[in-house]
Design a protein around this motif. Structure first.
Motif, mmCIF file in Angstrom:
data_model
loop_
_atom_site.group_PDB
_atom_site.id
_atom_site.type_symbol
_atom_site.label_atom_id
_atom_site.label_comp_id
_atom_site.label_asym_id
_atom_site.label_seq_id
_atom_site.Cartn_x
_atom_site.Cartn_y
_atom_site.Cartn_z
ATOM 1 N N VAL A 1 0.856 -1.197 0.000
ATOM 2 C CA VAL A 1 0.000 0.000 0.000
ATOM 3 C C VAL A 1 0.883 1.234 0.000
ATOM 4 C CG1 VAL A 1 -1.720 1.327 1.294
ATOM 5 C CG2 VAL A 1 -1.930 -1.168 1.140
ATOM 6 N N LEU A 2 1.891 1.226 0.853
ATOM 7 C CA LEU A 2 2.813 2.357 0.980
ATOM 8 C C LEU A 2 3.516 2.654 -0.341
ATOM 9 C CD1 LEU A 2 4.004 4.414 2.926
ATOM 10 C CD2 LEU A 2 5.699 2.720 3.598
ATOM 11 N N GLU A 3 3.856 1.618 -1.089
ATOM 12 C CA GLU A 3 4.540 1.809 -2.369
ATOM 13 C C GLU A 3 3.691 2.588 -3.370
ATOM 14 O OE1 GLU A 3 5.589 -2.173 -3.527
ATOM 15 O OE2 GLU A 3 7.286 -2.254 -2.137
ATOM 16 N N LEU A 4 2.368 2.473 -3.271
ATOM 17 C CA LEU A 4 1.477 3.192 -4.189
ATOM 18 C C LEU A 4 1.182 4.629 -3.751
ATOM 19 C CD1 LEU A 4 -1.257 0.598 -5.235
ATOM 20 C CD2 LEU A 4 0.793 1.289 -6.476
ATOM 21 N N MET A 5 1.588 4.980 -2.551
ATOM 22 C CA MET A 5 1.301 6.318 -2.027
ATOM 23 C C MET A 5 2.180 7.357 -2.736
ATOM 24 S SD MET A 5 -1.023 5.677 0.288
ATOM 25 C CE MET A 5 -1.128 7.092 1.337
ATOM 26 N N PRO A 6 1.624 8.536 -2.976
ATOM 27 C CA PRO A 6 2.409 9.590 -3.635
ATOM 28 C C PRO A 6 3.459 10.179 -2.692
ATOM 29 C CG PRO A 6 0.278 10.442 -2.984
ATOM 30 C CD PRO A 6 0.269 8.972 -2.665
ATOM 31 N N GLU A 7 4.444 10.814 -3.276
ATOM 32 C CA GLU A 7 5.468 11.516 -2.497
ATOM 33 C C GLU A 7 4.871 12.803 -1.947
ATOM 34 O OE1 GLU A 7 8.408 10.423 -1.663
ATOM 35 O OE2 GLU A 7 8.477 8.667 -2.962
ATOM 36 N N PRO A 8 5.240 13.254 -0.794
ATOM 37 C CA PRO A 8 6.065 12.558 0.195
ATOM 38 C C PRO A 8 5.252 11.433 0.843
ATOM 39 C CG PRO A 8 5.309 14.624 1.120
ATOM 40 C CD PRO A 8 4.800 14.559 -0.307
ATOM 41 N N LYS A 9 5.816 10.264 0.868
ATOM 42 C CA LYS A 9 5.126 9.093 1.411
ATOM 43 C C LYS A 9 4.975 9.218 2.924
ATOM 44 C CE LYS A 9 6.647 5.886 -2.157
ATOM 45 N NZ LYS A 9 5.440 5.850 -2.927
ATOM 46 N N ALA B 1 4.696 7.733 6.806
ATOM 47 C CA ALA B 1 5.472 6.706 7.498
ATOM 48 C C ALA B 1 4.730 5.371 7.450
ATOM 49 C CB ALA B 1 5.709 7.124 8.946
ATOM 50 N N TYR B 2 5.470 4.291 7.477
ATOM 51 C CA TYR B 2 4.909 2.943 7.487
ATOM 52 C C TYR B 2 3.893 2.807 8.611
ATOM 53 C CZ TYR B 2 4.725 -2.164 7.807
ATOM 54 O OH TYR B 2 4.301 -3.471 7.851
ATOM 55 N N ASN B 3 4.274 3.288 9.812
ATOM 56 C CA ASN B 3 3.383 3.180 10.978
ATOM 57 C C ASN B 3 2.082 3.950 10.777
ATOM 58 O OD1 ASN B 3 5.106 1.501 12.343
ATOM 59 N ND2 ASN B 3 6.038 3.134 13.559
ATOM 60 N N THR B 4 2.135 5.056 10.051
ATOM 61 C CA THR B 4 0.928 5.844 9.781
ATOM 62 C C THR B 4 -0.040 5.033 8.921
ATOM 63 O OG1 THR B 4 2.185 7.905 9.901
ATOM 64 C CG2 THR B 4 0.056 7.984 8.760
ATOM 65 N N VAL B 5 0.481 4.431 7.859
ATOM 66 C CA VAL B 5 -0.355 3.619 6.970
ATOM 67 C C VAL B 5 -0.912 2.428 7.736
ATOM 68 C CG1 VAL B 5 -0.379 2.195 4.873
ATOM 69 C CG2 VAL B 5 0.875 4.375 4.900
ATOM 70 N N SER B 6 -0.080 1.789 8.531
ATOM 71 C CA SER B 6 -0.509 0.639 9.326
ATOM 72 C C SER B 6 -1.622 1.026 10.298
ATOM 73 C CB SER B 6 0.691 0.066 10.087
ATOM 74 O OG SER B 6 0.307 -1.030 10.866
ATOM 75 N N THR B 7 -1.483 2.161 10.939
ATOM 76 C CA THR B 7 -2.496 2.635 11.889
ATOM 77 C C THR B 7 -3.814 2.922 11.184
ATOM 78 O OG1 THR B 7 -0.815 3.565 13.354
ATOM 79 C CG2 THR B 7 -3.046 4.457 13.559
ATOM 80 N N ILE B 8 -3.744 3.576 10.024
ATOM 81 C CA ILE B 8 -4.971 3.891 9.276
ATOM 82 C C ILE B 8 -5.669 2.605 8.846
ATOM 83 C CG2 ILE B 8 -5.892 4.945 7.170
ATOM 84 C CD1 ILE B 8 -3.651 7.085 7.499
ATOM 85 N N ILE B 9 -4.908 1.621 8.413
ATOM 86 C CA ILE B 9 -5.502 0.346 8.004
ATOM 87 C C ILE B 9 -6.194 -0.319 9.193
ATOM 88 C CG2 ILE B 9 -4.987 -2.001 7.227
ATOM 89 C CD1 ILE B 9 -2.922 -0.762 5.301
ATOM 90 N N ARG B 10 -5.584 -0.265 10.368
ATOM 91 C CA ARG B 10 -6.225 -0.857 11.562
ATOM 92 C C ARG B 10 -7.500 -0.098 11.932
ATOM 93 N NH1 ARG B 10 -0.961 -1.085 13.223
ATOM 94 N NH2 ARG B 10 -1.252 0.442 14.862
#
Length: 123
Positions: free
Chosen positions: A26-34, A36-45
């Motif tokens: 998911v993070l790889e598809l995010m636009p720049e500036p990407k 943080a990994y933890n941010t994406v993980s938290t949103i998914i949860r």
């Protein structure tokens, strides 16, 4: 159905494209500036708690997938937009966009054609 935040919608857009994905994908598809990994993980949860994302365990990680179909969310969001800004009137919304977007005659004709086809399909 709960309305999603802008960040949640952005993650859902990626999951709808990927269908099943790890946070890293998911993070790889995010636009720049990407984010943080933890941010994406938290949103998914958070999306899981809202019941719109599910997961399956794969080894030590989770593979996430949308439980909410894009078409369902699109339909609900559009209904909320029409209700909230156009007094529940599709024609007021269409009129607004025709005026604001300065639609050409061809675009108006195309819109009318789509509307006529949808009416025929309902019958």
């Amino acid at each position: 159905m709960q309305q999603l935040t802008r960040a949640e919608e952005e993650i859902m857009q990626k999951l709808w494209v990927l269908e099943k994905a790890h946070v890293k994908q998911v993070l790889e598809l995010m636009p720049e500036p990407k984010p943080a990994y933890n941010t994406v993980s938290t949103i998914i949860r958070i999306l899981e708690k809202k019941g719109v994302v599910g997961h399956e365990v794969t080894g030590k990680s989770h593979l996430y997938f949308p439980l909410l179909k894009k078409e369902e969310y699109k339909k609900q969001s559009l209904k909320q937009l029409i209700h909230g800004y156009f007094e529940g009137s599709f024609s007021k919304m269409a009129s607004f966009f025709a005026k604001e977007e300065d639609l050409s005659t061809e675009e108006v004709d195309e819109l009318l054609s789509h509307l006529k086809n949808n009416i025929k399909e309902k019958k």
